[in-house]
Design a protein around this motif. Structure first.
Motif, PDB file in Angstrom:
ATOM      1  N   SER A 239       0.802  -1.239   0.000  1.00 31.29           N
ATOM      2  CA  SER A 239       0.000   0.000   0.000  1.00 31.29           C
ATOM      3  C   SER A 239       0.828   1.280   0.000  1.00 31.29           C
ATOM      4  O   SER A 239       0.340   2.318  -0.429  1.00 31.29           O
ATOM      5  CB  SER A 239      -0.906   0.017   1.234  1.00 31.29           C
ATOM      6  N   MET A 240       2.041   1.239   0.543  1.00 26.73           N
ATOM      7  CA  MET A 240       2.875   2.440   0.773  1.00 26.73           C
ATOM      8  C   MET A 240       2.152   3.445   1.679  1.00 26.73           C
ATOM      9  O   MET A 240       2.470   4.637   1.658  1.00 26.73           O
ATOM     10  CB  MET A 240       3.253   3.115  -0.545  1.00 26.73           C
ATOM     11  N   ASN A 246       2.007   7.464   9.153  1.00 30.59           N
ATOM     12  CA  ASN A 246       2.971   7.899  10.166  1.00 30.59           C
ATOM     13  C   ASN A 246       3.095   9.421  10.243  1.00 30.59           C
ATOM     14  O   ASN A 246       3.537   9.958  11.252  1.00 30.59           O
ATOM     15  CB  ASN A 246       4.344   7.254   9.928  1.00 30.59           C
ATOM     16  N   TRP A 339      12.337   4.103   0.517  1.00 29.38           N
ATOM     17  CA  TRP A 339      11.290   3.115   0.829  1.00 29.38           C
ATOM     18  C   TRP A 339      11.606   1.794   0.154  1.00 29.38           C
ATOM     19  O   TRP A 339      12.195   1.762  -0.928  1.00 29.38           O
ATOM     20  CB  TRP A 339       9.940   3.630   0.299  1.00 29.38           C
ATOM     21  N   SER A 340      11.256   0.696   0.813  1.00 25.92           N
ATOM     22  CA  SER A 340      11.137  -0.606   0.136  1.00 25.92           C
ATOM     23  C   SER A 340      10.044  -1.334   0.898  1.00 25.92           C
ATOM     24  O   SER A 340       9.697  -0.933   2.010  1.00 25.92           O
ATOM     25  CB  SER A 340      12.443  -1.405   0.192  1.00 25.92           C
ATOM     26  N   ASP A 373       9.162   6.447   6.052  1.00 21.11           N
ATOM     27  CA  ASP A 373       8.201   6.160   7.121  1.00 21.11           C
ATOM     28  C   ASP A 373       8.895   5.857   8.442  1.00 21.11           C
ATOM     29  O   ASP A 373       8.244   5.449   9.415  1.00 21.11           O
ATOM     30  CB  ASP A 373       7.283   4.990   6.710  1.00 21.11           C
ATOM     31  N   MET A 386      12.657  -8.069  15.974  1.00 22.31           N
ATOM     32  CA  MET A 386      12.347  -9.012  14.896  1.00 22.31           C
ATOM     33  C   MET A 386      13.547  -9.300  13.991  1.00 22.31           C
ATOM     34  O   MET A 386      13.842 -10.451  13.691  1.00 22.31           O
ATOM     35  CB  MET A 386      11.188  -8.452  14.057  1.00 22.31           C
TER      36      MET A 386
END
Ligand SMILES: Cc1cc2nc3c(=O)[nH]c(=O)nc-3n(C[C@H](O)[C@H](O)[C@H](O)COP(=O)(O)OP(=O)(O)OC[C@H]3O[C@@H](n4cnc5c(N)ncnc54)[C@H](O)[C@@H]3O)c2cc1C
Ligand code: SF4
Length: 479
Positions: A239-240, A246, A339-340, A373, A386
Motif C-alpha cells: 500500500s505504501m 505515520n 522506501w522498500s 516512514d 524481529m
C-alpha cells in the motif's frame, strides 16, 4: 493552543481551535536523513500550516516551546525523547488518536497474555474489540488468519498492476527544495539518497488519493504476493500507506474501514483484506505499544554481541562494493525512494545485518534516517527485536536468519546475480547461504538451547565443509 507535531497532520488530530506548528531546522542537523524524507516532512508541515487556524513558528530548538503558555500536546506518539521534553515543559497531554488501541487496551491484552507476548493474541483482541471483519463473536470466513494463502512467489510475467499513485510536485515542493539546499550549503545538514521527485502524499487530499488508488488497484492482490519480491516492481501490491499514516495524514482506522468496504462490495478477496487489516490493527499497533512497553534500554540490547560497523555503501546508500544482487538492488531502491516493502527490509537488509553482526542500535538509527516512514517507535520491535534478535527472544521465538534459498524462492534476484543461491563454498558461494551457516556456527552456544533452532543446528552439524566455509566468511571483505 494545541501543539501540532510532524506526525499529527491529519484532521483526526485536531482537537482544539488554535494549533501551533513548530518547524525546527536542527532536527536535520543531528543525523543524516534521506533527502526525500526531509523533503516530505517539511512539505507536509508547510502544507498543513496553510490552514487559517494553524500558526507556524520557526524555532531553533523544540526547547523554545517553553515560551508558549498553556500548550497542549498529543505526545506519546512517535518518540520517547519528545515525551520527556513535553514533561519538562509541563505541556498538558491529550490522548493520541494515531493508533487503533489505547494504553487500557494494551493492559487488557497484557493481563490475558501471561508471560509470552504474541502478535496473534493481541490481534485477536483487537479484531473482537473493534468488531472488524466479525459477525458477532465469529470472524468473517470462519477463521482469523488467512496467512497460509498468502505466500506466493512473484509471478513470472510480473503482477502487471498499474503504476501506483504519485503526487504532482507543486510550488511548495520548489520552496522546500530551496530550503533544504540552503541547509546543505550551509554545511549544517547532510542528506543521503537521491533528491526527489516526491512520490509520497504530503497533504490530506493527496493521502486520500493514495488510499483510493491502493484500494481500487492493488488491495485484491496484496495478500497472495505480500512476501514476494520482484526486481522489476518495487511496490508489488503493497500500500505504501505507512508514510501518510505515520505523518498522521490518514487515520489507521479509516484505512482499515476502506479495505473492509472493498471486501464487502466484492472488490477485494478476504485473504487480502484480512492480511492487510492484520498489518494495521495488529502489527502497527503492536509495535507501537511495544515501544512504550519496553523501557528505553531495549534499544541498546545486544544479546548476540554484534559490533560490526555498518558499511559505507549502506551509510550513503550507494551500495558501493556490494555484488549481491538482492542487497545492492534493495539499497539502490532505498536511495531512489527512501522506501522498500517489508520483505526486502526484513529478509534482505535485516537478514544481512543479523548474519554479519552489525551493531543493533546503529542499524535501528540507520533505518530511521533512510526510510520515509521511519520513526523512533517503529524501529525497536522491528529492528532490535524481529530483525536482529538483539533482545534475545523477547519479541520473536527465533532469529529471522535465512539463506539464499528463501530469497531465490520469493524473488527473481538470483537469476542475474553473480553468486548462486545453492552454493555455500567457493567463488560462486551466495553470501546469504554461507552467511546463514556462519551465523549459526558463530552463535551456536547462544542458540543451542532454543528448541525452534534444533533442526538448523542439527543441519549445521552435518555440514562437511563447515571449516572451509567459516574460513571463507572470515576473509570476506564485501558482500
Ligand atoms: C527492518 C524493518 C524496518 C521497518 N521500518 C519501518 C518504518 O520505518 N516505518 C514503518 O511504518 N514500518 C516499518 N517497518 C514495518 C513494515 O515493513 C512497513 O510498515 C511496511 O513495509 C510499509 O509499507 P506499506 O505501507 O506498503 O505496508 P503494507 O505492506 O501495505 O502494510 C500495511 C500497513 O501495515 C503496517 N505494518 C505492517 N507491518 C508492520 C510492522 N512490522 N510494523 C509496523 N507496522 C507495520 C504499516 O503501517 C503498513 O503501512 C519495518 C519493518 C522491518 C522489518
Ligand atoms: S544468489 Fe544470493 S546474493 Fe545473489 S541475489 Fe540470490 S540470495 Fe542474493
Amino acid at each position: 493552543m494545541q501543539l501540532l507535531l510532524a506526525d499529527q497532520l491529519g484532521p483526526h488530530f485536531e482537537k482544539e481551535e488554535k494549533l501551533l506548528l513548530p518547524i525546527v531546522d536542527n532536527q536535520f542537523f543531528k543525523r543524516n536523513y534521506h533527502r526525500q524524507k526531509a523533503h516530505l516532512i517539511r512539505y507536509a508541515q508547510l502544507a498543513r500550516a496553510k490552514a487559517a487556524n494553524v500558526e507556524l513558528v520557526r524555532l531553533d530548538s523544540y526547547r523554545d516551546l517553553k515560551d508558549f503558555q498553556g500548550l497542549t500536546s498529543m505526545v506519546s506518539g512517535s518518540s520517547r525523547s519528545f515525551d520527556s521534553l513535553a514533561n519538562s515543559l509541563g505541556l498538558t497531554k491529550l490522548a493520541n488518536p494515531g493508533f487503533c488501541s489505547t494504553k487500557d487496551d494494551w493492559n487488557n491484552y497484557l493481563a490475558k497474555a501471561g508471560k509470552r507476548l504474541r502478535l496473534e493474541d493481541f490481534y485477536r483482541l483487537q479484531r473482537t474489540r473493534l468488531g472488524i471483519l466479525m459477525v458477532g463473536s465469529e470472524p468473517v470466513g470462519g477463521k482469523l488468519n488467512f496467512d497460509e494463502e498468502n505466500r506466493l512467489p512473484p509471478p513470472k510475467p510480473g503482477l502487471g498492476l498499474p503504476t501506483p499513485y504519485r503526487p504532482v510536485e507543486d510550488d511548495l515542493d520548489g520552496q522546500v527544495r530551496a530550503e533544504l539546499d540552503e541547509l546543505e550549503k550551509s554545511g549544517k545538514a547532510t542528506f543521503i539518497g537521491v533528491d526527489g521527485p516526491r512520490i509520497f502524499p504530503g497533504d490530506r487530499e493527496q493521502a486520500l488519493a493514495a488510499l483510493n488508488d491502493f484500494i481500487v488497484n492493488r488491495l485484491d492482490l496484496f495478500g497472495p504476493y505480500e512476501d514476494a519480491m520482484d526486481s522489476r516492481d518495487w511496490t508489488m501490491a503493497h500500500s505504501m500507506l505507512s508514510v501518510p499514516m505515520n505523518l498522521g495524514l490518514l487515520s489507521p482506522l479509516e484505512v482499515v474501514q476502506a479495505a473492509v468496504a472493498a471486501y464487502e462490495s466484492g472488490h477485494a478477496r478476504l485473504a487480502s483484506v484480512e492480511g492487510f487489516v492484520r498489518q494495521i490493527i495488529g502489527w502497527r499497533d503492536y509495535v507501537w505499544q511495544l515501544y512504550w512497553h519496553f523501557d528505553q534500554d531495549y534499544q541498546n540490547l545486544n544479546e548476540l554481541g554484534a559490533h560490526t560497523e555498518i558499511p559505507a555503501g549502506w551509510k550513503d546508500l550507494s551500495a558501493k562494493g556490494i555484488e549481491a544482487n538482492c542487497l545492492s538492488s534493495t539499497l539502490k531502491d532505498v536511495s531512489q525512494r527512501a522506501w522498500s516493502h517489508h520483505i526486502p527490509r526484513l529478509m534482505v537488509l535485516g537478514n544481512t545485518a543479523l548474519q554479519r553482526g552489525f551493531d543493533p542500535k546503529a542499524v535501528n538509527d540507520w533505518f530511521i534516517d533512510a526510510f520515509a516512514d521511519g520513526t523512533p517507535w517503529v524501529m525497536p520491535a522491528n529492528v532490535i527485536g524481529m530483525s536482529l534478535y538483539a533482545d534475545g527472544g523477547k519479541m520473536s521465538t527465533k532469529p529471522y536468519a535465512s539463506g539464499g534459498a528463501y530469497i531465490n524462492k520469493m524473488s527473481n534476484y538470483c537469476g542475474s546475480c553473480r553468486f548462486k543461491p545453492t552454493v555455500r563454498v567457493g567463488e560462486d558461494a551466495c553470501p546469504f547461504t554461507a552467511g546463514y551457516w556462519n551465523f549459526l556456527s558463530k552463535n551456536s552456544d547462544r542458540l543451542r538451547g532454543n528448541h525452534r533452532m534444533s533442526q538448523p543446528m542439527a543441519g549445521l552439524k552435518r555440514l562437511t565443509d563447515l571449516e572451509q566455509l567459516l574460513e571463507q566468511e572470515q576473509k570476506r571483505e564485501s558482500l
